[in-house]
Design a protein around this motif. Sequence first.
Motif, mmCIF file in Angstrom:
data_model
loop_
_atom_site.group_PDB
_atom_site.id
_atom_site.type_symbol
_atom_site.label_atom_id
_atom_site.label_comp_id
_atom_site.label_asym_id
_atom_site.label_seq_id
_atom_site.Cartn_x
_atom_site.Cartn_y
_atom_site.Cartn_z
ATOM 1 N N UNK A 222 36.573 49.058 4.593
ATOM 2 C CA UNK A 222 37.727 48.726 3.182
ATOM 3 C C UNK A 222 38.324 47.824 2.633
ATOM 4 N N UNK A 223 39.269 47.704 3.959
ATOM 5 C CA UNK A 223 40.092 46.381 3.852
ATOM 6 C C UNK A 223 39.219 44.694 3.456
ATOM 7 N N UNK A 224 37.653 44.545 4.031
ATOM 8 C CA UNK A 224 36.889 43.468 4.127
ATOM 9 C C UNK A 224 36.271 43.400 2.266
ATOM 10 N N UNK A 225 35.950 45.106 2.279
ATOM 11 C CA UNK A 225 35.518 45.032 0.492
ATOM 12 C C UNK A 225 36.287 45.262 -0.952
ATOM 13 N N UNK A 226 38.536 45.448 -0.146
ATOM 14 C CA UNK A 226 39.000 44.697 -0.853
ATOM 15 C C UNK A 226 39.943 43.094 -0.968
ATOM 16 N N UNK A 227 39.587 42.845 -0.224
ATOM 17 C CA UNK A 227 39.978 41.226 -0.215
ATOM 18 C C UNK A 227 38.595 40.860 -0.691
ATOM 19 N N UNK A 228 37.759 41.149 -0.944
ATOM 20 C CA UNK A 228 36.490 41.013 -2.014
ATOM 21 C C UNK A 228 36.151 40.746 -3.121
ATOM 22 N N UNK B 111 38.780 38.797 -4.583
ATOM 23 C CA UNK B 111 38.910 36.915 -4.363
ATOM 24 C C UNK B 111 37.312 36.378 -5.252
ATOM 25 N N UNK B 112 36.190 37.535 -4.749
ATOM 26 C CA UNK B 112 35.059 37.325 -6.194
ATOM 27 C C UNK B 112 34.775 37.816 -7.370
ATOM 28 N N UNK B 113 35.555 39.391 -7.140
ATOM 29 C CA UNK B 113 34.357 39.923 -8.648
ATOM 30 C C UNK B 113 34.846 39.933 -9.861
ATOM 31 N N UNK B 114 35.210 39.120 -10.105
ATOM 32 C CA UNK B 114 35.652 38.447 -11.769
ATOM 33 C C UNK B 114 34.074 37.250 -12.145
ATOM 34 N N UNK C 250 44.221 32.282 -15.417
ATOM 35 C CA UNK C 250 44.140 33.500 -14.170
ATOM 36 C C UNK C 250 45.407 33.098 -13.028
ATOM 37 N N UNK C 251 44.738 31.585 -13.110
ATOM 38 C CA UNK C 251 46.020 30.884 -12.104
ATOM 39 C C UNK C 251 47.613 31.660 -12.286
ATOM 40 N N UNK C 252 47.984 31.810 -13.774
ATOM 41 C CA UNK C 252 49.627 33.150 -13.076
ATOM 42 C C UNK C 252 49.555 34.053 -12.844
ATOM 43 N N UNK C 253 48.592 34.762 -13.061
ATOM 44 C CA UNK C 253 48.728 36.421 -12.907
ATOM 45 C C UNK C 253 47.735 36.875 -10.969
ATOM 46 N N UNK C 254 47.103 34.886 -11.040
ATOM 47 C CA UNK C 254 47.044 35.115 -9.106
ATOM 48 C C UNK C 254 48.460 35.175 -8.423
ATOM 49 N N UNK C 255 48.964 33.978 -9.453
ATOM 50 C CA UNK C 255 50.383 33.536 -8.406
ATOM 51 C C UNK C 255 51.301 34.578 -8.749
ATOM 52 N N UNK D 106 46.093 40.711 -8.714
ATOM 53 C CA UNK D 106 44.383 40.214 -8.758
ATOM 54 C C UNK D 106 43.894 41.981 -9.554
ATOM 55 N N UNK D 107 44.101 42.932 -9.583
ATOM 56 C CA UNK D 107 43.509 43.978 -9.823
ATOM 57 C C UNK D 107 42.858 44.101 -11.819
ATOM 58 N N UNK D 108 44.476 43.093 -12.155
ATOM 59 C CA UNK D 108 44.233 42.998 -13.454
ATOM 60 C C UNK D 108 43.669 42.008 -13.497
#
Length: 488
Positions: free
Chosen positions: A22-28, A31-34, A154-159, A163-165
């Motif tokens: 689950x943790x790996x899936x969450x971080x994945x 990172x790369x879902x978009x 995306x840069x501002x939302x990442x900071x 990430x979910x949004x």
Amino acid sequence: MAGIGVKLNKIYGKNTVFSSLVGFGYSAVISVMPMFIVIITLMLMQKLLGFDKVGYASRELFSCTILYICMFSLLAEAPFNAVLSRYMSDAIYQEKYGDIMSCYYVGLFGNIVLGCLMGIPFCIHEHLVGRVELTFVFGTFVGFIAMILVFYTMLYLSICKDYKKISLFFTVGMAVAFLVAYLLINVFHKTVVYSMLAALDVGFLVIACLQMAVVRSYFRENSGNYGEVLLYFKRYWQLVLINTLYTLGLYIHNFVFWTTDYRMTVADSFVCMQPYDMATCIAMFTNISSTAIITSRMEMHFHERYKAYSEAVIGGRRMDIDNARTRMFSQMSQELMNLVRIQFIISVIVFLLCSIFLPQFGFGGMVMRIYPCLAAGYFILFIVYATILFMYYFNDLQGALYTTATFTSVILFGSIVATGLPQIWFGIGVAAGALAGWCVAYFRLRWIEKNLDVHVFCEGSILKRGKGKQPSYCVFNRYTEAGMEQDQ
């Protein structure tokens, strides 16, 4: 991608196999879902909207257009984002929230100006020389600018750790794009290629607008302090070069092979080498999980050791500082080794699956001959990315610049040499460049470890620096008249 460590610690804290997955899936996903959402949308459009029935020339024109939009939008925003990210992080730390919108508008203006300087001449050439219809050319330009806005915001939302949004907005935008394409093709009976391009433009604009709305809702005030933002580009000019060189290094080998006899020219404007470009895409996907791994590992483990060292420097004893420094670098070495081990297992499994199943979907022949060497190269290249992140922790911009300049230069010259080699060695330039960058990064981190005390305690200055006439070196002279009067 700071800020996800708390969530990951809660997930991994259960210490079960399922929680690790689950943790790996969450971080994945973070990172790369978009990127995967966009790819899945394109595949669904091509499968369900009759793209395979379109003529070969139109299909290639659309494919090259999407390739150029994605690739050159990343190159257009590369000179700005690292510096603006640094400025925004400093503004948040100093609680100067009014400066963030100033930063946002300066970056927005710079990204659009550079995008126009890159896109307008190309679009003019595409229409006048390539004889592409003006409506399609306009759609290409709109998609290019919209993608720049998406990547930039995306840069501002990442900071802000939203990430979910980001994933949610990409899902909404691509759903709108698919719906628009379906309506244009099946209800209004428009051309498939034009409809898909227009739909993607709408989807990208929806994503950008949603992201901008969230940023504006977070930061309502604007201090108008634009000059200070511009000074950051002068102060941290290394970040401009680092991010630009790293992004260029990801694609410069493609540009080299676009000059070979294997290249294909579309509408006298777009140049590509489909087998090599496809092999590059598959190789990146084979190793893309490393970004999720290093994000989660740094957030969960290394950040705590770095924080402990910083606190020891502020108010600890010499022994506490030495112990914290030793534990911090030990943790850094451990994280790099864990990244290599985990990513190697994942890459081998993905490589095996690609080798078995991709030929059944038409990705065989030259693509699969080029793919292995590129996969090895990108495996090392993403490890180099992890070392650059560690250099950022120690504010070693010079070392990060040496690293990116080395691997980009070696990739360029190695790819030129590889054009004369058999197809199986076409990716040797990427592998050689990534390995050279790793060597520079490794020895630089070792140098930081040995000289960290100098870097931390001796880099500051007691007096404020300025320009002007150098003052006298003499601080006090006991033999002056004033001094003798005092003696008497």
